[in-house]
Design a protein around this motif. Structure first.
Motif, PDB file in Angstrom:
ATOM      1  N   GLY A  15       1.814 -16.638   4.889  1.00 16.15           N
ATOM      2  CA  GLY A  15       0.521 -16.886   4.267  1.00 16.15           C
ATOM      3  C   GLY A  15      -0.269 -15.981   3.471  1.00 16.15           C
ATOM      4  N   LYS A  16       0.155 -15.297   3.299  1.00 14.41           N
ATOM      5  CA  LYS A  16      -0.861 -13.989   2.538  1.00 14.41           C
ATOM      6  C   LYS A  16      -1.930 -14.849   0.849  1.00 14.41           C
ATOM      7  N   THR A  17      -0.700 -15.440   0.565  1.00 15.61           N
ATOM      8  CA  THR A  17      -0.638 -16.128  -0.925  1.00 15.61           C
ATOM      9  C   THR A  17      -1.121 -16.926  -1.265  1.00 15.61           C
ATOM     10  N   THR A  18      -0.899 -17.469   0.219  1.00 21.40           N
ATOM     11  CA  THR A  18      -1.258 -19.283  -0.035  1.00 21.40           C
ATOM     12  C   THR A  18      -2.714 -19.325   0.297  1.00 21.40           C
ATOM     13  N   MET A  39      -1.820  -8.129  -5.926  1.00 21.27           N
ATOM     14  CA  MET A  39      -1.032  -6.362  -5.461  1.00 21.27           C
ATOM     15  C   MET A  39       0.036  -6.544  -5.351  1.00 21.27           C
ATOM     16  N   ASP A  40       0.500  -7.424  -5.006  1.00 12.30           N
ATOM     17  CA  ASP A  40       2.147  -7.831  -4.303  1.00 12.30           C
ATOM     18  C   ASP A  40       2.637  -7.143  -6.191  1.00 12.30           C
ATOM     19  N   GLN A  41       4.256  -6.446  -5.581  1.00 11.46           N
ATOM     20  CA  GLN A  41       4.746  -6.656  -6.799  1.00 11.46           C
ATOM     21  C   GLN A  41       5.795  -8.024  -7.029  1.00 11.46           C
ATOM     22  N   LEU A 134      -7.788  -9.732  -2.418  1.00  8.95           N
ATOM     23  CA  LEU A 134      -6.877  -9.003  -2.898  1.00  8.95           C
ATOM     24  C   LEU A 134      -5.941 -10.034  -2.109  1.00  8.95           C
ATOM     25  N   ASP A 135      -4.784 -10.325  -3.108  1.00  5.66           N
ATOM     26  CA  ASP A 135      -3.944 -10.842  -2.238  1.00  5.66           C
ATOM     27  C   ASP A 135      -2.529  -8.990  -2.223  1.00  5.66           C
ATOM     28  N   CYS A 136      -2.063  -8.909  -0.268  1.00  8.24           N
ATOM     29  CA  CYS A 136      -1.780  -7.513  -0.261  1.00  8.24           C
ATOM     30  C   CYS A 136      -0.063  -8.312  -0.464  1.00  8.24           C
TER      31      CYS A 136
END
Ligand SMILES: Nc1ncnc2c1ncn2[C@@H]1O[C@H](COP(=O)(O)OP(=O)(O)OP(=O)(O)O)[C@@H](O)[C@H]1O
Ligand SMILES: [Mg+2]
Length: 271
Positions: A15-18, A39-41, A134-136
Protein backbone atom coordinates in the motif's frame (compact mmCIF):
# COMPACT_ATOMS: atom_id res chain seq x y z
CA UNK A 1 10.39 24.50 4.74
CA UNK A 2 8.75 21.26 3.65
CA UNK A 3 8.53 18.22 5.87
CA UNK A 4 9.73 15.29 3.79
CA UNK A 5 8.06 11.95 4.51
CA UNK A 6 9.25 8.75 2.86
CA UNK A 7 6.65 6.01 2.44
CA UNK A 8 8.78 2.92 2.77
CA UNK A 9 8.60 -0.86 3.10
CA UNK A 10 10.80 -3.32 1.22
CA UNK A 11 7.83 -5.71 1.10
CA UNK A 12 5.94 -5.35 -2.17
CA UNK A 13 2.25 -4.56 -2.53
CA UNK A 14 1.62 -3.31 1.00
CA UNK A 15 0.00 0.00 0.00
CA UNK A 16 2.96 2.41 -0.35
CA UNK A 17 1.83 3.98 -3.61
CA UNK A 18 -1.87 4.07 -2.67
CA UNK A 19 -0.93 5.77 0.61
CA UNK A 20 1.42 8.31 -1.03
CA UNK A 21 -1.18 9.23 -3.66
CA UNK A 22 -4.10 9.54 -1.23
CA UNK A 23 -2.23 11.13 1.68
CA UNK A 24 -0.87 13.68 -0.81
CA UNK A 25 -4.36 14.43 -2.10
CA UNK A 26 -5.77 14.81 1.44
CA UNK A 27 -2.93 17.14 2.48
CA UNK A 28 -3.44 19.19 -0.70
CA UNK A 29 -7.18 19.37 -0.04
CA UNK A 30 -6.37 20.65 3.45
CA UNK A 31 -4.59 23.58 1.77
CA UNK A 32 -1.03 22.27 1.99
CA UNK A 33 1.49 22.64 -0.84
CA UNK A 34 2.47 19.09 -1.81
CA UNK A 35 5.18 17.54 -3.96
CA UNK A 36 4.94 13.79 -4.64
CA UNK A 37 8.09 12.00 -5.80
CA UNK A 38 7.93 8.58 -7.42
CA UNK A 39 11.10 6.69 -6.46
CA UNK A 40 10.05 3.33 -7.88
CA UNK A 41 11.15 1.95 -11.25
CA UNK A 42 7.65 0.46 -11.66
CA UNK A 43 6.36 4.04 -12.09
CA UNK A 44 3.08 3.25 -10.30
CA UNK A 45 2.74 6.70 -8.72
CA UNK A 46 3.55 8.24 -12.11
CA UNK A 47 0.64 6.22 -13.52
CA UNK A 48 -1.62 7.44 -10.67
CA UNK A 49 -0.72 11.03 -11.55
CA UNK A 50 -2.12 10.55 -15.04
CA UNK A 51 0.63 9.02 -17.21
CA UNK A 52 -0.69 5.93 -19.01
CA UNK A 53 2.85 4.83 -19.97
CA UNK A 54 5.42 5.89 -17.36
CA UNK A 55 8.28 4.41 -19.42
CA UNK A 56 7.63 7.01 -22.14
CA UNK A 57 8.08 9.96 -19.77
CA UNK A 58 11.43 11.69 -20.33
CA UNK A 59 11.84 14.14 -17.44
CA UNK A 60 12.00 11.69 -14.53
CA UNK A 61 13.64 11.85 -11.11
CA UNK A 62 15.79 8.98 -12.41
CA UNK A 63 17.09 11.20 -15.27
CA UNK A 64 17.72 14.04 -12.85
CA UNK A 65 19.62 11.81 -10.42
CA UNK A 66 21.73 10.44 -13.29
CA UNK A 67 22.52 14.03 -14.33
CA UNK A 68 23.49 14.92 -10.78
CA UNK A 69 25.79 11.93 -10.63
CA UNK A 70 27.38 12.51 -14.05
CA UNK A 71 27.68 16.30 -14.39
CA UNK A 72 27.95 19.41 -12.25
CA UNK A 73 24.75 20.03 -10.33
CA UNK A 74 24.84 23.68 -11.49
CA UNK A 75 23.90 22.40 -14.95
CA UNK A 76 20.73 20.69 -13.68
CA UNK A 77 17.46 22.61 -13.47
CA UNK A 78 15.21 20.81 -10.98
CA UNK A 79 12.20 22.83 -12.18
CA UNK A 80 12.36 21.12 -15.58
CA UNK A 81 11.50 17.85 -13.80
CA UNK A 82 8.50 19.03 -11.78
CA UNK A 83 5.03 18.33 -13.19
CA UNK A 84 1.70 19.73 -12.00
CA UNK A 85 -1.78 18.20 -11.89
CA UNK A 86 -5.15 19.60 -10.85
CA UNK A 87 -7.76 17.01 -9.90
CA UNK A 88 -10.99 18.82 -9.03
CA UNK A 89 -10.02 21.29 -6.30
CA UNK A 90 -6.80 19.40 -5.54
CA UNK A 91 -3.50 20.73 -6.88
CA UNK A 92 -0.30 18.73 -6.55
CA UNK A 93 3.21 18.92 -7.96
CA UNK A 94 5.00 15.65 -8.68
CA UNK A 95 8.15 14.08 -10.06
CA UNK A 96 7.90 11.00 -12.25
CA UNK A 97 9.82 7.74 -12.36
CA UNK A 98 10.15 4.71 -14.59
CA UNK A 99 12.36 1.75 -15.47
CA UNK A 100 15.38 4.06 -15.72
CA UNK A 101 15.57 4.05 -11.92
CA UNK A 102 17.29 0.67 -12.27
CA UNK A 103 20.26 2.46 -13.93
CA UNK A 104 20.36 4.94 -11.04
CA UNK A 105 20.76 2.08 -8.57
CA UNK A 106 23.88 0.99 -10.51
CA UNK A 107 25.23 4.50 -11.14
CA UNK A 108 24.95 5.38 -7.44
CA UNK A 109 27.40 2.65 -6.43
CA UNK A 110 30.44 4.69 -7.49
CA UNK A 111 28.96 8.17 -7.13
CA UNK A 112 30.38 10.82 -4.84
CA UNK A 113 27.95 11.35 -1.88
CA UNK A 114 25.98 8.40 -3.15
CA UNK A 115 23.43 8.39 -0.32
CA UNK A 116 22.83 12.16 -0.56
CA UNK A 117 21.95 12.74 -4.24
CA UNK A 118 18.16 12.92 -3.72
CA UNK A 119 18.59 15.15 -0.67
CA UNK A 120 20.75 17.59 -2.67
CA UNK A 121 18.03 17.74 -5.33
CA UNK A 122 15.10 18.19 -2.93
CA UNK A 123 16.96 20.82 -0.87
CA UNK A 124 16.68 23.08 -3.93
CA UNK A 125 12.85 23.08 -3.86
CA UNK A 126 12.10 22.38 -0.20
CA UNK A 127 11.14 25.93 0.74
CA UNK A 128 8.29 25.94 -1.80
CA UNK A 129 6.32 23.09 -0.22
CA UNK A 130 4.68 22.12 3.04
CA UNK A 131 5.05 18.38 2.40
CA UNK A 132 7.22 16.28 0.11
CA UNK A 133 6.13 12.62 -0.04
CA UNK A 134 8.51 9.98 -1.44
CA UNK A 135 7.02 6.73 -2.77
CA UNK A 136 9.75 4.07 -2.46
CA UNK A 137 9.95 0.87 -4.48
CA UNK A 138 9.92 -2.55 -2.80
CA UNK A 139 13.63 -2.73 -2.00
CA UNK A 140 16.20 -1.51 0.50
CA UNK A 141 18.75 -0.59 -2.17
CA UNK A 142 20.58 2.69 -2.69
CA UNK A 143 17.56 4.55 -4.09
CA UNK A 144 15.54 3.75 -0.96
CA UNK A 145 18.62 4.71 1.10
CA UNK A 146 18.57 8.09 -0.71
CA UNK A 147 14.90 8.49 0.22
CA UNK A 148 15.65 7.75 3.90
CA UNK A 149 18.53 10.24 3.91
CA UNK A 150 16.37 12.95 2.26
CA UNK A 151 13.47 12.42 4.69
CA UNK A 152 12.48 13.91 8.02
CA UNK A 153 10.33 10.88 8.77
CA UNK A 154 9.40 7.42 7.51
CA UNK A 155 5.79 6.28 7.20
CA UNK A 156 5.47 2.50 7.06
CA UNK A 157 2.45 0.92 5.36
CA UNK A 158 2.01 -2.67 6.42
CA UNK A 159 -0.30 -5.51 5.46
CA UNK A 160 -1.91 -7.52 8.21
CA UNK A 161 -0.15 -10.74 7.30
CA UNK A 162 2.66 -12.79 8.80
CA UNK A 163 5.29 -12.28 6.07
CA UNK A 164 4.69 -8.55 6.07
CA UNK A 165 5.13 -8.22 9.82
CA UNK A 166 8.24 -10.43 9.72
CA UNK A 167 9.86 -7.91 7.33
CA UNK A 168 9.37 -5.12 9.88
CA UNK A 169 12.44 -6.10 11.91
CA UNK A 170 14.70 -5.75 8.87
CA UNK A 171 13.11 -2.46 7.86
CA UNK A 172 13.43 -0.93 11.33
CA UNK A 173 17.04 -2.10 11.57
CA UNK A 174 17.78 -0.29 8.30
CA UNK A 175 15.97 2.87 9.34
CA UNK A 176 17.90 2.94 12.63
CA UNK A 177 21.20 2.39 10.80
CA UNK A 178 20.47 5.33 8.47
CA UNK A 179 19.52 7.44 11.50
CA UNK A 180 22.78 6.62 13.30
CA UNK A 181 25.13 7.01 10.38
CA UNK A 182 23.63 9.36 7.81
CA UNK A 183 20.51 11.22 8.96
CA UNK A 184 20.30 11.72 12.76
CA UNK A 185 17.04 13.69 12.50
CA UNK A 186 15.14 10.83 10.81
CA UNK A 187 11.99 9.90 12.76
CA UNK A 188 9.36 7.25 12.29
CA UNK A 189 6.05 8.91 11.45
CA UNK A 190 4.06 5.76 12.12
CA UNK A 191 2.96 2.30 11.03
CA UNK A 192 -0.25 2.23 8.96
CA UNK A 193 -2.09 -1.02 8.32
CA UNK A 194 -3.36 -1.12 4.73
CA UNK A 195 -5.89 -3.33 2.96
CA UNK A 196 -7.11 -4.92 6.20
CA UNK A 197 -9.99 -7.37 5.95
CA UNK A 198 -11.89 -6.57 9.13
CA UNK A 199 -14.02 -9.70 8.90
CA UNK A 200 -10.95 -11.94 8.74
CA UNK A 201 -9.78 -12.98 12.22
CA UNK A 202 -6.24 -13.63 11.04
CA UNK A 203 -5.92 -9.97 9.92
CA UNK A 204 -7.22 -8.64 13.24
CA UNK A 205 -4.87 -10.94 15.14
CA UNK A 206 -1.85 -9.69 13.19
CA UNK A 207 -2.81 -6.04 13.77
CA UNK A 208 -2.97 -6.70 17.54
CA UNK A 209 0.32 -8.62 17.53
CA UNK A 210 2.18 -5.82 15.72
CA UNK A 211 0.63 -3.20 18.01
CA UNK A 212 1.75 -5.09 21.10
CA UNK A 213 5.22 -5.67 19.69
CA UNK A 214 5.99 -2.09 18.57
CA UNK A 215 3.53 0.29 20.24
CA UNK A 216 5.87 1.36 23.06
CA UNK A 217 8.58 2.51 20.67
CA UNK A 218 6.71 3.47 17.50
CA UNK A 219 3.44 5.21 16.68
CA UNK A 220 1.02 2.57 15.34
CA UNK A 221 -2.06 4.36 13.99
CA UNK A 222 -5.31 3.38 15.75
CA UNK A 223 -7.23 3.43 12.48
CA UNK A 224 -6.55 0.92 9.70
CA UNK A 225 -7.19 1.18 5.94
CA UNK A 226 -9.86 -1.40 5.11
CA UNK A 227 -9.55 -3.62 2.03
CA UNK A 228 -12.26 -2.43 -0.38
CA UNK A 229 -12.36 -3.00 -4.12
CA UNK A 230 -13.09 0.63 -5.01
CA UNK A 231 -9.55 1.46 -3.82
CA UNK A 232 -7.95 -0.44 -6.69
CA UNK A 233 -10.58 1.00 -9.06
CA UNK A 234 -9.57 4.52 -8.03
CA UNK A 235 -5.92 3.68 -8.75
CA UNK A 236 -6.91 2.23 -12.14
CA UNK A 237 -8.83 5.46 -12.90
CA UNK A 238 -5.92 7.64 -11.66
CA UNK A 239 -8.23 9.38 -9.16
CA UNK A 240 -7.51 9.93 -5.47
CA UNK A 241 -10.25 8.55 -3.21
CA UNK A 242 -11.40 11.99 -2.05
CA UNK A 243 -12.73 12.71 -5.56
CA UNK A 244 -13.40 9.16 -6.81
CA UNK A 245 -16.91 7.96 -7.61
CA UNK A 246 -18.44 4.84 -9.16
CA UNK A 247 -21.72 3.00 -8.79
CA UNK A 248 -22.28 2.60 -5.04
CA UNK A 249 -19.69 5.24 -4.08
CA UNK A 250 -20.62 8.90 -4.43
CA UNK A 251 -17.89 11.51 -4.84
CA UNK A 252 -16.49 12.43 -1.43
CA UNK A 253 -18.12 9.44 0.28
CA UNK A 254 -15.43 6.77 0.14
CA UNK A 255 -14.92 5.38 3.66
CA UNK A 256 -11.26 4.85 2.77
CA UNK A 257 -10.91 8.55 1.88
CA UNK A 258 -12.05 9.28 5.46
CA UNK A 259 -9.20 7.12 6.78
CA UNK A 260 -6.63 8.89 4.60
CA UNK A 261 -8.07 12.23 5.79
CA UNK A 262 -7.55 11.08 9.39
CA UNK A 263 -3.99 10.15 8.49
CA UNK A 264 -3.44 13.61 6.95
CA UNK A 265 -4.78 15.27 10.11
CA UNK A 266 -2.44 13.19 12.30
CA UNK A 267 0.50 14.05 10.06
CA UNK A 268 -0.35 17.77 10.28
CA UNK A 269 -0.79 17.58 14.08
CA UNK A 270 2.49 15.68 14.47
CA UNK A 271 4.52 18.63 13.14
N1 LIG B 1 -7.20 -0.49 0.98
C1 LIG B 1 -7.11 -1.21 -0.13
N2 LIG B 1 -8.14 -1.99 -0.53
C2 LIG B 1 -8.05 -2.72 -1.66
N3 LIG B 1 -6.99 -2.75 -2.47
C3 LIG B 1 -5.93 -1.99 -2.12
C4 LIG B 1 -5.93 -1.18 -0.95
N4 LIG B 1 -4.73 -0.53 -0.88
C5 LIG B 1 -4.04 -0.92 -1.95
N5 LIG B 1 -4.73 -1.79 -2.72
C6 LIG B 1 -4.31 -2.45 -3.93
O1 LIG B 1 -3.24 -3.33 -3.61
C7 LIG B 1 -2.25 -3.29 -4.62
C8 LIG B 1 -0.92 -2.88 -4.01
O2 LIG B 1 -1.02 -1.55 -3.53
P1 LIG B 1 0.16 -0.50 -3.80
O3 LIG B 1 0.52 -0.48 -5.24
O4 LIG B 1 -0.26 0.77 -3.16
O5 LIG B 1 1.31 -1.20 -2.96
P2 LIG B 1 2.87 -0.87 -3.01
O6 LIG B 1 3.41 -1.17 -1.65
O7 LIG B 1 3.09 0.48 -3.55
O8 LIG B 1 3.39 -1.95 -4.06
P3 LIG B 1 4.90 -2.02 -4.66
O9 LIG B 1 5.74 -2.57 -3.56
O10 LIG B 1 4.77 -2.93 -5.83
O11 LIG B 1 5.29 -0.63 -5.04
C9 LIG B 1 -2.74 -2.34 -5.68
O12 LIG B 1 -3.35 -3.05 -6.71
C10 LIG B 1 -3.75 -1.47 -4.96
O13 LIG B 1 -4.75 -1.00 -5.83
MG1 LIG C 1 4.31 1.11 -5.13
Amino acid sequence: MAKTITIVNQKGGVGKTTTTFNLGACLAQAGKKVLLVDMDQQGNLTYCMGHESPDEVRATIAQLMLQYIAVDEEECRVDDYIFHRNIGNIAMDYMTCNVEMASVETALVNAMQREQILKLILDEVKERYDYILLDCGPSLGLTTMNALVAADSALIPLKAEKLSSLGMELLLKNIMRVKRRLNPSLDIEGILFCAVNKTYNEDIKTVHEVKERFEDAINVYDFVVPALTHVSHSVRDQQPLVVFSESGIKKGESPVADIYNQLAQEVIENE
